[in-house]
Scaffold this active site. Structure first.
Site, PDB file in Angstrom:
ATOM      1  N   ASN A  10      -0.778  -2.062   0.741  1.00 45.79           N
ATOM      2  CA  ASN A  10       0.038  -1.960   0.741  1.00 45.79           C
ATOM      3  C   ASN A  10       1.454  -0.853   0.117  1.00 45.79           C
ATOM      4  O   ASN A  10       0.971  -0.117  -0.992  1.00 45.79           O
ATOM      5  CB  ASN A  10      -0.023  -2.855  -1.342  1.00 45.79           C
ATOM      6  CG  ASN A  10       1.374  -2.879  -1.532  1.00 45.79           C
ATOM      7  OD1 ASN A  10       2.539  -2.537  -0.796  1.00 45.79           O
ATOM      8  ND2 ASN A  10       2.048  -3.589  -3.138  1.00 45.79           N
ATOM      9  N   LYS A  12       3.690  -0.328  -0.603  1.00 43.07           N
ATOM     10  CA  LYS A  12       5.637  -0.374  -1.656  1.00 43.07           C
ATOM     11  C   LYS A  12       6.771   0.556  -0.728  1.00 43.07           C
ATOM     12  O   LYS A  12       6.613   0.231   0.583  1.00 43.07           O
ATOM     13  CB  LYS A  12       4.875   0.405  -2.758  1.00 43.07           C
ATOM     14  CG  LYS A  12       3.370  -0.404  -3.147  1.00 43.07           C
ATOM     15  CD  LYS A  12       3.315   0.272  -4.650  1.00 43.07           C
ATOM     16  CE  LYS A  12       1.829  -0.378  -5.341  1.00 43.07           C
ATOM     17  NZ  LYS A  12       1.644   0.008  -6.015  1.00 43.07           N
ATOM     18  N   HIS A  94       3.098  -9.993  -6.605  1.00 48.26           N
ATOM     19  CA  HIS A  94       3.148  -8.437  -7.830  1.00 48.26           C
ATOM     20  C   HIS A  94       3.517  -8.217  -8.028  1.00 48.26           C
ATOM     21  O   HIS A  94       4.562  -8.476  -8.774  1.00 48.26           O
ATOM     22  CB  HIS A  94       3.730  -7.691  -6.121  1.00 48.26           C
ATOM     23  CG  HIS A  94       3.114  -6.095  -6.156  1.00 48.26           C
ATOM     24  ND1 HIS A  94       3.243  -5.352  -7.455  1.00 48.26           N
ATOM     25  CD2 HIS A  94       1.399  -5.005  -5.739  1.00 48.26           C
ATOM     26  CE1 HIS A  94       2.024  -4.331  -7.081  1.00 48.26           C
ATOM     27  NE2 HIS A  94       1.572  -4.526  -6.379  1.00 48.26           N
ATOM     28  N   GLU A 166      -5.042  -7.808 -10.109  1.00 55.11           N
ATOM     29  CA  GLU A 166      -4.573  -6.540  -9.901  1.00 55.11           C
ATOM     30  C   GLU A 166      -4.382  -6.327 -11.187  1.00 55.11           C
ATOM     31  O   GLU A 166      -3.022  -6.666 -11.870  1.00 55.11           O
ATOM     32  CB  GLU A 166      -3.091  -5.745  -9.119  1.00 55.11           C
ATOM     33  CG  GLU A 166      -3.804  -6.212  -7.930  1.00 55.11           C
ATOM     34  CD  GLU A 166      -2.342  -5.570  -6.919  1.00 55.11           C
ATOM     35  OE1 GLU A 166      -1.346  -5.977  -6.720  1.00 55.11           O
ATOM     36  OE2 GLU A 166      -3.099  -4.356  -6.176  1.00 55.11           O
ATOM     37  N   SER A 212      -5.347   1.648  -8.519  1.00 49.33           N
ATOM     38  CA  SER A 212      -6.559   2.822  -8.414  1.00 49.33           C
ATOM     39  C   SER A 212      -7.315   2.923  -7.676  1.00 49.33           C
ATOM     40  O   SER A 212      -8.320   3.098  -7.673  1.00 49.33           O
ATOM     41  CB  SER A 212      -6.597   3.712  -9.332  1.00 49.33           C
ATOM     42  OG  SER A 212      -4.971   4.045 -10.651  1.00 49.33           O
TER      43      SER A 212
HETATM   44  O1  LIG Z   1      -0.727  -2.108  -6.178  1.00 41.70           O
HETATM   45  C1  LIG Z   1      -1.087  -1.955  -5.969  1.00 41.70           C
HETATM   46  C2  LIG Z   1      -1.889  -1.008  -6.338  1.00 41.70           C
HETATM   47  O2  LIG Z   1      -2.352  -0.203  -6.813  1.00 41.70           O
HETATM   48  P1  LIG Z   1      -2.536   1.636  -6.724  1.00 41.70           P
HETATM   49  O3  LIG Z   1      -4.150   1.914  -5.451  1.00 41.70           O
HETATM   50  O4  LIG Z   1      -1.820   2.574  -6.820  1.00 41.70           O
HETATM   51  O5  LIG Z   1      -2.971   1.406  -8.134  1.00 41.70           O
HETATM   52  N1  LIG Z   1      -1.495  -2.297  -4.716  1.00 41.70           N
HETATM   53  O6  LIG Z   1      -0.765  -3.604  -4.675  1.00 41.70           O
END
Ligand SMILES: O=C(COP(=O)(O)O)NO
Length: 249
Positions: A10, A12, A94, A166, A212
């Site tokens: 992802n 983002k 999300h 998540e 993470s």
């Molecule tokens: O939101 C996340 C995880 O983000 P990180 O790996 O940066 O914690 N995945 O959709």
């Protein structure tokens, strides 16, 4: 039937044409063998160019979709448009959509239903906040979020859904869940699916972990019985994502 391991990236709201091209080239050069499902989600602006550039066994996902197919909804994109762009996946629910853009459980469920009805495959995200975990209501929160989705779709739709657990407190913080913490929630969700939907759906549905994940911690997490993959944020923008994509479950 073993569940095919799934690694999502992802991006983002990160990247440029040049930086995303470099990521795609890294995946194309990685000689991935297709033993894992690998899906990358660039910002919407780049979906068509990334879908055209990906040569590896990698699919592309949008990071969100709206609850309608067209109309006066400035700034939104619809499942139909995602499909029209040749993009087979969409991430929905999300935690950043839920917290920053106020996607409610019901809105996420509506989005999942419309995306499935449009023929898209869905990465459906759920997860509790640190406060909810400290209150001891992790299971109730995750089951509530999944219930909204289950109530909106037929059993057959689950074949096109990957559930992404998540924990909000692990996203972007470097505080990855322990294998025990993640496994406990994944097992709880699988048991819930078996009762709420069917044992067959529970057995077949990939439940992936996000929060993470890095190339360093992913091998340990991948050993857990009910962790079927990852939804990677920050590390998906780095060369180590190729290593995570190659995870041997
Ligand atoms: O939101 C996340 C995880 O983000 P990180 O790996 O940066 O914690 N995945 O959709």
């Amino acid at each position: 039937m073993p569940r095919k391991f799934f690694v999502g990236g992802n991006f983002k709201m990160n990247g440029s044409q040049a930086s995303i091209k470099t990521i795609v080239e890294g995946l194309n050069d990685a000689k991935l063998d297709g033993s894992n499902d690998v899906v990358i989600a660039p910002p919407a602006l780049y979906l068509i160019s990334v879908a055209a550039a990906v040569k590896a066994p990698v699919e592309v996902a949008a990071q969100n979709a709206y609850i309608k197919q067209s109309g006066a909804f400035t700034g939104e994109i619809s499942p139909e448009q995602i499909k029209d762009a040749g993009v087979p996946w969409v991430i929905l629910g999300h935690s950043e959509r839920r917290s920053l853009f106020h996607d409610s459980d019901e809105a996420v469920a509506q989005k999942v239903k419309l995306a499935i009805d449009t023929g898209l495959k869905v990465i459906a995200c759920i997860g509790e906040t640190l406060e909810e975990r400290e209150q001891g209501i992790t299971s109730q929160v995750n089951q509530r979020q999944l219930e909204a989705i289950a109530a909106a779709i037929p059993e057959a739709a689950w074949k096109d859904i990957v559930v992404a657990y998540e924990p909000v407190w692990a996203i972007g913080t470097g505080k990855v869940a322990t294998v025990e913490q993640a496994q406990e929630v994944h097992a709880d969700l699988r048991q819930w699916l078996a009762k709420r939907v069917s044992p067959a759906v529970a057995e077949a549905t990939r439940i992936i972990y996000g929060g993470s994940v890095t190339a360093k911690n992913s091998p340990e997490l991948a050993k857990a019985a009910d962790i079927d993959g990852f939804l990677v944020g920050g590390a998906s923008l780095k060369p180590e994502f190729v290593e995570i994509a190659r995870t041997k479950a």
